[in-house]
Design an enzyme around this catalytic site. Structure first.
Site, PDB file in Angstrom:
ATOM      1  N   ARG A 271       0.868  -1.180   0.000  1.00 60.71           N
ATOM      2  CA  ARG A 271       0.000   0.000   0.000  1.00 60.71           C
ATOM      3  C   ARG A 271       0.902   1.226   0.000  1.00 60.71           C
ATOM      4  NH1 ARG A 271      -0.974   2.301   4.695  1.00 60.71           N
ATOM      5  NH2 ARG A 271      -1.392   0.599   6.124  1.00 60.71           N
ATOM      6  N   HIS A 275      -3.082   4.320   5.216  1.00 52.02           N
ATOM      7  CA  HIS A 275      -4.260   3.450   5.302  1.00 52.02           C
ATOM      8  C   HIS A 275      -5.503   4.161   4.760  1.00 52.02           C
ATOM      9  CE1 HIS A 275      -7.206   0.672   6.900  1.00 52.02           C
ATOM     10  NE2 HIS A 275      -7.749   1.639   7.617  1.00 52.02           N
ATOM     11  N   TYR A 284       4.698   4.330  11.521  1.00 51.65           N
ATOM     12  CA  TYR A 284       4.973   2.890  11.564  1.00 51.65           C
ATOM     13  C   TYR A 284       5.778   2.338  10.388  1.00 51.65           C
ATOM     14  CZ  TYR A 284       0.689   2.972   8.732  1.00 51.65           C
ATOM     15  OH  TYR A 284      -0.251   3.245   7.771  1.00 51.65           O
TER      16      TYR A 284
HETATM   17  C1  LIG Z   1     -13.874  -6.396  12.564  1.00 54.90           C
HETATM   18  C2  LIG Z   1     -13.072  -5.160  12.322  1.00 54.90           C
HETATM   19  N1  LIG Z   1     -12.150  -4.803  13.215  1.00 54.90           N
HETATM   20  C3  LIG Z   1     -11.455  -3.656  13.038  1.00 54.90           C
HETATM   21  C4  LIG Z   1     -11.668  -2.860  11.957  1.00 54.90           C
HETATM   22  C5  LIG Z   1     -10.926  -1.540  11.805  1.00 54.90           C
HETATM   23  N2  LIG Z   1     -10.012  -1.603  10.684  1.00 54.90           N
HETATM   24  C6  LIG Z   1     -10.353  -1.126   9.473  1.00 54.90           C
HETATM   25  S1  LIG Z   1      -9.215  -1.439   8.341  1.00 54.90           S
HETATM   26  C7  LIG Z   1      -8.200  -2.201   9.438  1.00 54.90           C
HETATM   27  C8  LIG Z   1      -6.913  -2.809   8.964  1.00 54.90           C
HETATM   28  C9  LIG Z   1      -7.168  -3.855   7.934  1.00 54.90           C
HETATM   29  O1  LIG Z   1      -5.987  -4.340   7.425  1.00 54.90           O
HETATM   30  P1  LIG Z   1      -5.946  -5.397   6.263  1.00 54.90           P
HETATM   31  O2  LIG Z   1      -6.934  -6.476   6.514  1.00 54.90           O
HETATM   32  O3  LIG Z   1      -4.545  -5.792   6.091  1.00 54.90           O
HETATM   33  O4  LIG Z   1      -6.487  -4.628   4.994  1.00 54.90           O
HETATM   34  P2  LIG Z   1      -5.896  -3.312   4.328  1.00 54.90           P
HETATM   35  O5  LIG Z   1      -6.488  -2.142   5.052  1.00 54.90           O
HETATM   36  O6  LIG Z   1      -4.423  -3.360   4.455  1.00 54.90           O
HETATM   37  O7  LIG Z   1      -6.360  -3.351   2.932  1.00 54.90           O
HETATM   38  C10 LIG Z   1      -8.772  -2.181  10.697  1.00 54.90           C
HETATM   39  C11 LIG Z   1      -8.145  -2.720  11.908  1.00 54.90           C
HETATM   40  C12 LIG Z   1     -12.642  -3.291  11.042  1.00 54.90           C
HETATM   41  N3  LIG Z   1     -12.921  -2.590   9.935  1.00 54.90           N
HETATM   42  N4  LIG Z   1     -13.326  -4.437  11.246  1.00 54.90           N
END
Ligand SMILES: Cc1ncc(C[n+]2csc(CCOP(=O)(O)OP(=O)(O)O)c2C)c(N)n1
Lengths: 385, 338
Positions: A271, A275, A284
């Protein structure tokens, strides 16, 4: 002899004929991500496909930039950019046939757009005018899903149902590396494998779940390895190599379509942006790391291949960039118009048939809106009927 | 607990800072206090409430977990069984739902099912409520689910001082506390009661934020500022409203609420969460049971509509605002005269 009668043992002694399952043959993923671009295998690739992928990548990159700019102008509440991950997004969309279903997460706007969804409709959730801006049945795209991994069991259920009905439908479900830690991920993979459901799981491993690096997310050798324990093949692919992702996903989709069951694909990518616009990525990760990945850019990788094979020249690139600009201009213009909202919609779709309580509450809001309209007849509120 | 620690540093000027200070002071005083959750380390939490804790106390005390709410709370159960005091962060209200199995089946009833042999001195911090323009799943008011589960304490601060004090009390509690943080007040600096000593408010004690005689507004968390503003606006109408901030939903401070309502004879309960099956129904029932003969009007509720939380562009129509509160107060007066 029942289980309880066997001291110190949990399960019945296997009868002599018992063997651990060895089919389907070797499940272990490759140690290195699969690559096509820049290798000999690329020579066999279909020129038309490569050019199609390229067009989508260029427009996708531009779309990410435009949507990010729209957050700065306050036009979007938030935008989780997929810059750097466009190859996964595009390949996901192009690996599917018309009748198949896509189950995207909140970062996968681009996959939905590449599948043909109106770019503005795809942004409804993030603009904040409604939770889902399109009819999932019309496009065979489930709502962009925010709670992590929760859409994965849905994909399994839909694919299972389609097969029960005798329909030729494959479901492709997308999730991030972080999402693979959720219970729903495990349950979805297990169901899919036990039911041999026609599903493909695509993990976009972009290195981070917000701030948490992969090493703190899993101790597995790769996320693709997780497939093994459920009894499905795991494939590891270079997520920035559009041709490789497309090939691996197309294989997996075909396998599912032919009754071969689910596949877990891990695409290793990065990415490039934070975020979301609300995130501070400097807390980080280092600039050096980001720069390393900039040298492995999905658009540049495909561009190199196409120019080396003389399938693309400056004029061709300029044409794609122009198409992307037109798309961006159109998006900008349409997003810069205030959506016309009807506050009464709050009550419209809670139940198929409105309850008496909701009718009463709708009455209260109606009266408030009428009073506001009377007090300030020219305010937009007064015209939002 | 003394308040020396909070006086040692600069006075927290926002709720998020006060929460951060509470965590830091609790961790410094008691090595068994551990913070765990998603992004609580280097990032300091998405709301920066855990900012700096990993630097000060190391990764064993402030731990970025894998992304799994059931896992986070489930492991916290085991940590608590072994004598630690976990403070768990759920990133947003709606993302705590995967952990409900652990919360309801284990955290809440561990003391009961073990006849008191195993307690659960853990705190679950949950940012909740709307009004910040969040997209779907970022604005739920989930307090009613927690309130319906025996064995949990449920608290929610509305002021900077309470954020500090209540969190210290929650961490010190030998029972599990669901600590609901009104996310739209994270950056608010408002002190409704700046004269109040920074003593730790006991869990289970409401605070009277404004004295009045015409009617009592009963509220908590994100709706407190709305009620304070409504009370000020009501002066122009000749109404002198009392405002009670519950702070603690479980245990519920019946004493403070009933004393107030008996005096004023009228009550309006204000909260963001849905009205049907929401916290207000329970509170209204209690007031009716205990204060019936003092009431001069039915107990009214001003709540969010009974709908899934709307998208940000429409949330202002859903959230109870000052006008809706004043309308309810007006209805109280009318009922009294008729
Ligand atoms: C059940 C849940 N817990 C926490 C979150 C908050 N949250 C949104 S995105 C994220 C990180 C997700 O990381 P990843 O699965 O690696 O996907 P990326 O954002 O890197 O595409 C978090 C913790 C959420 N959306 N759903």
């Amino acid at each position: 002899m029942t289980v309880l009668e066997q001291p110190g043992s949990y399960r019945p002694t296997p009868p002599p004929a018992w063997r651990p399952r060895t089919d389907p043959a070797p499940l272990l993923p490759d140690a290195e991500p699969y690559r096509v671009l820049g290798t000999e295998a690329a020579d066999g690739l279909d020129a038309g496909l490569l050019l199609r992928l390229y067009g989508h990548l260029v427009r996708g990159r531009r779309y990410n930039a435009q949507a990010t700019a729209l957050t700065r102008q306050g036009r979007l509440a938030v935008y989780p950019s997929s810059t750097g991950q466009e190859a996964c997004e595009v390949a996901a969309a192009l690996a599917l046939q018309e009748q198949d279903w896509l189950f995207p997460s909140y970062r996968d706007t681009l996959a939905a757009v590449a599948r043909g969804l109106d770019p503005v409709q795809a942004l409804t959730l993030l603009r904040g005018d409604w939770h889902t801006g399109y009819d999932p049945h019309e496009h065979r795209i489930a709502p962009l899903c925010t709670p992590l991994a929760t859409q994965l069991p849905h994909a399994v259920g839909l694919a299972h149902a389609a097969r029960l009905k005798g329909d030729d439908v494959v479901a492709l479900a997308m999730v991030g590396d972080g999402g693979t830690s959720e219970g729903d991920f495990h349950e979805a993979l297990n169901f899919a494998a036990v039911w041999r459901a026609p599903v493909v799981f695509l993990v976009q491993n972009n290195g981070f779940a917000i701030s948490v690096p992969l090493a703190k997310q899993t101790a597995a050798p790769s996320l693709a390895h997780k497939a093994v324990g459920y009894g499905m093949p795991g494939r590891l692919v270079d997520g920035n190599d559009a041709a490789a992702v497309h090939e691996v996903l197309t294989d997996a989709v075909r396998r599912a379509r032919e009754g071969g069951g689910p596949t877990l694909v891990e695409a290793v990518t990065y990415r490039m942006d934070a975020h979301t616009n609300a995130d501070d990525a400097t807390r980080y990760r280092s600039d050096a790391e980001v720069e390393t990945w900039r040298g492995h850019d999905p658009v540049a990788l495909l561009e190199q291949e196409l120019t080396a094979r003389k399938l693309l020249d400056e004029a061709g690139m300029a044409a794609e960039r122009e198409a992307a600009e037109r798309m961006a201009a159109d998006l900008r213009e349409r997003m810069n118009q205030d959506p016309v909202l009807d506050p009464m919609d709050l009550f419209t779709h809670v139940y198929a048939e409105q309850t008496a309580q909701l009718r009463e509450q709708a009455g209260l809001l109606r009266a408030e809106l009428d009073a506001a309209a009377e007090a300030a007849p020219d305010s937009p509120e007064g015209t939002q009927r | 607990m003394t308040t020396a620690a909070v006086r040692a540093g600069a006075r927290p000027s926002s709720m998020a800072q006060a929460l951060n200070r509470a965590l830091r002071d609790a961790m410094a005083e008691d090595p068994s206090v551990h913070v765990l959750g998603e992004d609580v380390g280097a990032l300091g939490g998405v709301f920066r409430v855990t900012d700096g804790l990993v630097k000060e106390f190391g990764e064993d005390r402030c731990t970025d977990t894998p992304l799994a709410e059931a896992g986070i709370l489930g492991t916290a159960v085991g940590m608590a069984m072994y004598g630690l005091r976990p403070v768990v962060e759920m990133q947003f209200d709606a993302f705590a739902y995967p952990s409900f199995e652990q919360l309801i089946s284990h955290v809440a009833r561990m003391r009961n099912r073990t006849r008191g042999a195993v307690s659960m001195p853990l705190t679950v911090r949950v940012p909740y409520g709307g009004g910040i323009g969040g997209v779907e799943h970022h604005s739920d008011s989930s307090e009613a689910y927690y309130m319906a589960t025996p064995g949990l304490h449920v608290v929610t601060p509305a002021t900077v001082a309470d954020a500090y004090g209540l969190l210290r009390a929650a961490i010190a509690s030998d029972d599990p506390v669901v600590f609901l943080e009104p996310k739209r007040l994270y950056w608010s600096k408002t002190e409704w009661d700046p004269e109040a000593p920074e003593a730790v408010p006991a869990i289970g004690r409401a605070a009277v934020r404004r004295r009045g005689t015409s009617a009592t507004l009963i509220t908590y968390g994100p709706s407190l500022p709305v009620c304070m503003e409504a009370a000020e606006a009501a002066v122009a109408e000749g109404w002198d409203l009392e405002v009670v901030d519950l702070r603690s939903l479980v245990p519920f401070d019946e004493e403070t609420v009933c004393t107030s309502v008996r005096r004023t004879g009228r009550a309006v309960i204000v909260h963001e969460s849905t009205g049907f099956g929401g916290p207000g129904g329970e509170i209204a029932a209690r007031i009716t049971e205990r204060c019936f003969h003092h009431l001069e009007a039915p107990v009214l509720r001003v709540a969010g509509f009974d709908i899934p939380y709307p998208p940000p562009m429409l949330e202002r129509h859903h959230l109870p605002g000052v006008d809706r509160v004043l309308d309810a107060v007006a209805r109280l007066q009318w009922e009294a005269e008729s």
